[in-house]
Design an enzyme around this catalytic site. Structure first.
Site, short mmCIF file in Angstrom:
data_model
loop_
_atom_site.label_atom_id
_atom_site.label_comp_id
_atom_site.label_asym_id
_atom_site.label_seq_id
_atom_site.Cartn_x
_atom_site.Cartn_y
_atom_site.Cartn_z
N SER A 142 0.84 -1.19 0.00
CA SER A 142 0.00 0.00 0.00
C SER A 142 0.88 1.24 0.00
O SER A 142 2.05 1.19 0.42
CB SER A 142 -0.89 0.02 1.25
OG SER A 142 -1.54 1.26 1.42
N TYR A 155 -1.95 -0.77 10.57
CA TYR A 155 -1.98 -1.21 9.19
C TYR A 155 -0.81 -0.60 8.41
O TYR A 155 -0.08 -1.29 7.69
CB TYR A 155 -3.30 -0.84 8.53
CG TYR A 155 -3.41 -1.25 7.08
CD1 TYR A 155 -3.73 -2.56 6.73
CD2 TYR A 155 -3.21 -0.33 6.05
CE1 TYR A 155 -3.83 -2.95 5.40
CE2 TYR A 155 -3.31 -0.70 4.72
CZ TYR A 155 -3.62 -2.00 4.40
OH TYR A 155 -3.72 -2.37 3.09
#
Length: 243
Positions: A142, A155
């Site tokens: 990501s 995360y």
């Protein structure tokens, strides 16, 4: 004609994992899929069958070594090999939360899940790939794994760690024929994104669009991708990719 491959996908019951499984099933590849939700996984398995592809489906938590061993062993026993592993499974944790307010247990759970699962899966499939001197391992990363954004919490931290894990492995696998690749799919219209950005007011890519774009990386045969990091927005669904 594209050579048929055995492709293993973790977290395949929803989102990008599901979209990848169904797209690749339509290309007549053999699939091995897993997820923690049995009912959702069964639905994906049935759809793969309807598309005429062979599939192994296992209910598994891939942050658990025993589940990893069972899933990979079943796949190897059924198909004889694994050509591609897509480390897709991950957890976001609580919604937008400053680190100072982040629950300790949730932080530990997200870090453990998102780092141990690609480590365990990769470590388990590597012996077979190294023996054949070929194979591709793709980990879904990501933008928050290279740029820190407030409130993305554990995360984001876990994706930073994933990038480091892939970099070390890519260096160790140099000249082995096994490729270690990172793919950043960008922001997608998924349940996880709704948790991360509950007030999103801009357009998002669909998992199906990203799955089509990622096909070029998943099925690449040039053996020149090791250590590369790709962003889906620069990939073409026709099979071209930007180095």
């Amino acid at each position: 004609m594209q050579q048929q491959k055995v492709i293993m996908i973790t977290g395949a019951s929803k989102g990008l994992g599901k979209a990848l499984a169904l797209h690749l099933a339509g290309k007549d590849h053999k699939l091995a899929i897993c997820a923690r939700n049995e009912e959702e996984l069964k639905q994906v398995k049935n759809e793969i069958h309807r598309r005429g592809a062979k599939v192994v489906a296992a209910v598994a938590d891939v942050s658990n070594k025993k589940d990893v061993e069972r899933f990979v062993s079943i796949t190897e026993n059924t198909f004889g090999k694994i050509d591609v592993l897509i480390n897709n499974a991950s957890a976001f944790g609580p919604g937008p939360t400053y680190l100072a307010d982040y629950p300790d247990e949730a932080f530990e759970d997200v870090i453990l899940s998102n780092i141990t699962n690609p480590f365990y899966m990769t470590k388990r499939v590597l012996p077979g790939m190294l023996a054949r001197q070929r194979g591709t391992i793709i980990s879904i990363t990501s933008e928050v794994g290279i740029t820190g954004y407030a409130e993305w919490g554990a995360y984001s931290v876990s994706k930073y760690a994933l990038e480091g894990l892939a970099a070390v492995w890519a260096d160790e696998l140099r000249d082995t024929g096994v490729q270690m690749v990172l793919v950043d799919p960008g922001e997608m219209d998924t349940i996880m994104h709704k948790i991360a950005v509950p007030d999103c007011d801009y357009s998002l890519s669909s998992p199906e669009q990203i799955a089509r774009a990622l096909e070029s990386v998943v099925l690449d045969e040039t053996m020149s991708l090791n250590g590369k990091r790709f962003e889906a927005q620069y990939l073409s669904a026709e099979g071209d990719h930007d180095d």
